[in-house]
Design a protein around this motif. Sequence first.
Motif, PDB file in Angstrom:
ATOM      1  N   MET A 140       0.836  -1.190   0.000  1.00 41.67           N
ATOM      2  CA  MET A 140       0.000   0.000   0.000  1.00 41.67           C
ATOM      3  C   MET A 140       0.878   1.250   0.000  1.00 41.67           C
ATOM      4  N   SER A 141       1.708   1.457   1.014  1.00 40.05           N
ATOM      5  CA  SER A 141       2.557   2.645   1.098  1.00 40.05           C
ATOM      6  C   SER A 141       3.975   2.255   0.726  1.00 40.05           C
ATOM      7  N   LEU A 142       4.326   2.503  -0.497  1.00 38.06           N
ATOM      8  CA  LEU A 142       5.649   2.125  -0.967  1.00 38.06           C
ATOM      9  C   LEU A 142       6.712   3.123  -0.526  1.00 38.06           C
ATOM     10  N   LEU A 143       6.346   4.400  -0.417  1.00 35.74           N
ATOM     11  CA  LEU A 143       7.323   5.427  -0.066  1.00 35.74           C
ATOM     12  C   LEU A 143       7.919   5.246   1.331  1.00 35.74           C
ATOM     13  N   PRO A 144       7.129   5.033   2.388  1.00 36.20           N
ATOM     14  CA  PRO A 144       7.747   4.827   3.711  1.00 36.20           C
ATOM     15  C   PRO A 144       8.645   3.590   3.742  1.00 36.20           C
ATOM     16  N   ARG A 145       8.255   2.540   3.048  1.00 33.60           N
ATOM     17  CA  ARG A 145       9.064   1.329   3.019  1.00 33.60           C
ATOM     18  C   ARG A 145      10.398   1.610   2.311  1.00 33.60           C
ATOM     19  N   TRP A 146      10.342   2.374   1.209  1.00 36.16           N
ATOM     20  CA  TRP A 146      11.559   2.738   0.487  1.00 36.16           C
ATOM     21  C   TRP A 146      12.460   3.585   1.380  1.00 36.16           C
ATOM     22  N   GLU A 155      12.696   3.663   4.638  1.00 35.07           N
ATOM     23  CA  GLU A 155      13.299   2.883   5.720  1.00 35.07           C
ATOM     24  C   GLU A 155      14.450   2.006   5.232  1.00 35.07           C
TER      25      GLU A 155
END
Length: 69
Positions: free
Chosen positions: A1-7, A9
Amino acid sequence: MSLLPRWFETQPFERQIVVLAVVCDPIGFTAGYLLAPELGVEPILGGVYGLVAASLPLSLLVMREAGEN
């Protein structure tokens, strides 16, 4: 769903600092500069206050990293 926060981190700590500074500082300065006259402050001083407020996420990131090490 949220790719930006995972990227975010997965990036090295140094890159996280640079990304936060590049994103938050201009937003903070612009918001402070534009909101300052409504708060009765000179626009440039509002920009400085905005920069100080924008440094909060960066400070929290550094504190989190320091707590992990």
